[in-house]
Structures are given as C-alpha cells and as structure tokens.
Scaffold this active site. Structure first.
Site, short mmCIF file in Angstrom:
data_model
loop_
_atom_site.label_atom_id
_atom_site.label_comp_id
_atom_site.label_asym_id
_atom_site.label_seq_id
_atom_site.Cartn_x
_atom_site.Cartn_y
_atom_site.Cartn_z
N SER A 1 -0.16 -9.86 -0.96
CA SER A 1 -0.93 -11.11 -1.00
C SER A 1 -0.43 -12.01 -2.13
CB SER A 1 -2.42 -10.81 -1.19
OG SER A 1 -2.60 -10.03 -2.36
N THR B 1 0.81 -1.23 0.00
CA THR B 1 0.00 0.00 0.00
C THR B 1 0.84 1.27 0.00
OG1 THR B 1 -1.85 -1.08 1.09
CG2 THR B 1 -1.69 1.28 1.40
N ASP C 1 -0.32 -7.21 4.29
CA ASP C 1 -1.06 -8.47 4.33
C ASP C 1 -0.17 -9.67 4.68
OD1 ASP C 1 -3.38 -7.16 3.75
OD2 ASP C 1 -3.47 -7.75 1.65
N CYS D 1 -5.46 -19.00 19.46
CA CYS D 1 -5.41 -17.80 20.31
C CYS D 1 -4.10 -17.10 20.03
CB CYS D 1 -5.37 -18.17 21.79
SG CYS D 1 -6.82 -18.97 22.36
N1 ASP Z 1 -2.99 -5.45 0.11
C1 ASP Z 1 -1.92 -4.63 0.62
C2 ASP Z 1 -0.64 -5.45 0.59
O1 ASP Z 1 -0.45 -6.26 1.44
C3 ASP Z 1 -2.24 -4.16 1.99
C4 ASP Z 1 -1.22 -3.25 2.62
O2 ASP Z 1 -0.13 -3.04 2.16
O3 ASP Z 1 -1.54 -2.69 3.68
O4 ASP Z 1 0.15 -5.29 -0.28
#
Ligand code: ASP
Length: 335
Positions: free
Chosen positions: A59, A12, A90, A272
């Site tokens: 991801s 992100t 992620d 947990c």
């Molecule tokens: N989908 C993004 C990633 O993992 C989420 C992030 O960076 O916060 O690349």
C-alpha cells in the site's frame, strides 16, 4: 539449467507479527528462503535473490518503487531467463500493470506473486505461490508480465485484486488465464502475448498527476470540476455499466469542455469488473463520447492509471497520448 532472479519488495509473504500487526521482515525471510530445501530441488531453476529496500507493505508503493524494480530487471536482463517479484497483494495489480508498460519488448517471464498468509504461519499459501512462480519463470514459456496466485497465472495488466480473504486473491475478468496449476501446469498458449518484434527499451515513469473518480448516484460534478486544472494530466472515471453517467444537473458537458481546454486526458472505465465500455450503447453514455472522453474499453482501472503514467512519461504530444490510450500496447485491452 535456467537461471532466475527473485526480487523481494515486501508484502505479506515475508512479514512477521509485531505489536502493530504484520510488517516486512527482511532478515526472517532471507534466512527462510536460503534454507528452504524445496528451492534446492533438481527440478527447480537456479536462482539469485535481491531485496528492494526498504521492504514495504505494498500500500506504500508507487512510481519510485515501480521504477526501482523495473531498473533491476533491465540491468539484469542478460543474466537471467526470468524474474519472480515477491510483492504485497494490495497493489500488485498496479505494479504488474506498470511493469507491463515499462518492460514492453523484454520477452521474458516476469512473475509477480505473494501470499495472503505470511510464510511464518503454518497455513501460508506463500510456499506454493513462490515455488510455482519460480518454475513458471524458469520454464520461460510465457514471456510477459504476469501474476501467479492461488493456482492461476494471469496477464498482469488484466488483473485486479478481488479478495482480501480467499487464497485466490486475483481475477482477470476480461481475459482468460494464461495457465492453471493443478497436478501439472497447463498453459493456455493461445492467450499468450504475441511477439511484435519491438525492441526493449527501459522507460521509467515520471510522477505524473493523475486522478481516479468513481461515479455514484448523486455525484456532484460541480465539486469535481475544481480538480480539472491544467496541473492534472489524466483522469480515469469509473462509470456505471458500459460507460453510463448521470447528467441531470447539466454539469457534465461544461466539465468535459474544461478538461479538453486544459488538455486533461479523460478515460472512461467501468465499475463492473467484467465489462467493456461502449459509450454508444446508451443515451446516458453518449454525452461522454460527444465531449471527447476516451473509451478505456475493457481495461482495468489499474491498467488505465498506469498506462496514463506511461504515456505521459514517454510521449510529449497529448493528441498522440489520446490515440495510444485507445490502442492495445501490450495486451491490456481488447479491440
Ligand atoms: N498489506 C499487504 C501488502 O499489500 C497485503 C498482502 O500482501 O497481502 O503488502
């Protein structure tokens, strides 16, 4: 003056908006970072910047990308005092855990960071995360793989992504913070990884077939059993509480015996986040123990999965792998 290498993998922090949602934008981020006045301040370490292409949403990252990042660090080890890895949130905890095994013995700060809001947006948390990570890498007081996020420096292989909404995206439920960044950065030196004197040898991972299974009420062991062929090398089973599992249909023991016969390494973790597996605590966990399942103790699933990748990549002997799985290799579990 210390010198660090910033490694951009995607995530992100460096994304911009497209019709399909946020997407990595290398050119935008490169332009931005080279023009950020804060990064030229006297108090900042000297830095170089490299991209791991293609830039990815985390991801989509896996063994190949972990190996690429670790190789860049290994090849540049002599040139830099520390490393900052810009990464999506992620799977950041998986990459941090993987790198902690791959880079054992490096004795340099490797700080993964990113943001919840991209730097192209005014409320981005990316600037603070980047700047603090650079300072921590440049100071080089902490010499291990960490995640810095939302004011907290955490041991990489102890972290788990906790929030997709808040600015404190990560938690280290079973290990204290290594530092907190308030007005100043307060280090918790007592929690730093102890230097074992081990020499650094970069060991890339193989693409090992591994499974993760989450137990739930009504779990059908008979369906899961078909997965336990000799093709599968290891399974992390996320059990209830301190290692408890239902066994009312009598399928559990034959399934574990099959795993044993096929040399599948069966590791018990907890659902947990704050827990340590103790298969002796309840009768409901004792069958696992008797059947030879290994205790993941207080390891996160992320650490257990990447440790399986690591051990199956470096060690040919399954009984030794089993022994090492329950041994602390680089601060990932408490004995
Ligand atoms: N989908 C993004 C990633 O993992 C989420 C992030 O960076 O916060 O690349």
């Amino acid at each position: 003056m210390s010198k660090i290498l910033i490694i951009h993998t995607g995530g992100t922090i460096g994304m911009t908006k497209t019709a399909d949602g946020y997407k990595p934008d290398g050119e935008y981020f490169r332009n931005l970072i080279f023009h950020m006045e804060d990064l030229k301040a006297e108090t900042m370490p000297d830095w170089d910047f490299v991209e791991v292409l293609p830039l990815l949403d985390s991801s989509r990252m896996g063994v190949r990308e972990w190996n690429n990042v670790a190789r860049i660090i290994a090849e540049n080890n002599e040139k830099y005092d520390g490393f900052v890895i810009l990464h999506g949130t992620d799977t950041m905890a998986y990459t941090a855990s993987a790198l902690s095994f791959m880079l054992k013995g490096l004795r340099k700060p490797v700080i993964l960071t990113g943001s919840q809001i991209p730097v192209c947006e005014v409320r981005s948390d990316g600037r603070e995360n980047l700047i603090a990570s650079m300072l921590i890498a440049g100071e080089a007081r902490v010499k291990e793989v960490c995640i810095y996020f939302g004011g907290m420096l955490l041991r990489g292989n102890r972290t788990t992504k906790y929030s997709a909404l808040g600015m404190r995206a990560f938690k280290s439920p079973n290990y204290p913070e290594l530092a907190t960044a308030g007005i100043s950065i307060q280090y918790n030196e007592a929690a730093f990884l102890k230097d074992t004197g081990e020499a650094f040898v970069f060991r890339p991972f193989n693409d090992v077939p591994i499974g993760v299974v989450k137990i739930f009420p009504g779990f059908r062991f008979d369906l899961f059993e078909s997965m336990l062929t000799e093709k599968l090398k290891g399974v992390v089973v996320e059990t209830f509480g301190s290692g408890n599992i239902p066994d009312d249909n009598g399928f559990l023991i034959p399934m574990l015996e099959k795993a044993e016969k096929n040399d599948v390494v069966f590791v018990v973790c907890s659902q947990c986040p704050q827990a340590s597996v103790d298969m002796n605590a309840y009768e409901a966990g004792s069958a696992l123990k008797k059947a030879g399942a290994l205790s993941g103790r207080d390891m996160t699933s992320e650490a257990a999965v990447t440790k399986l990748y690591y051990l199956f990549s470096v060690c040919p002997d399954v009984s030794r792998i089993k022994e090492l799985m329950e041994t602390d290799l680089c601060g990932e579990l408490s004995l």
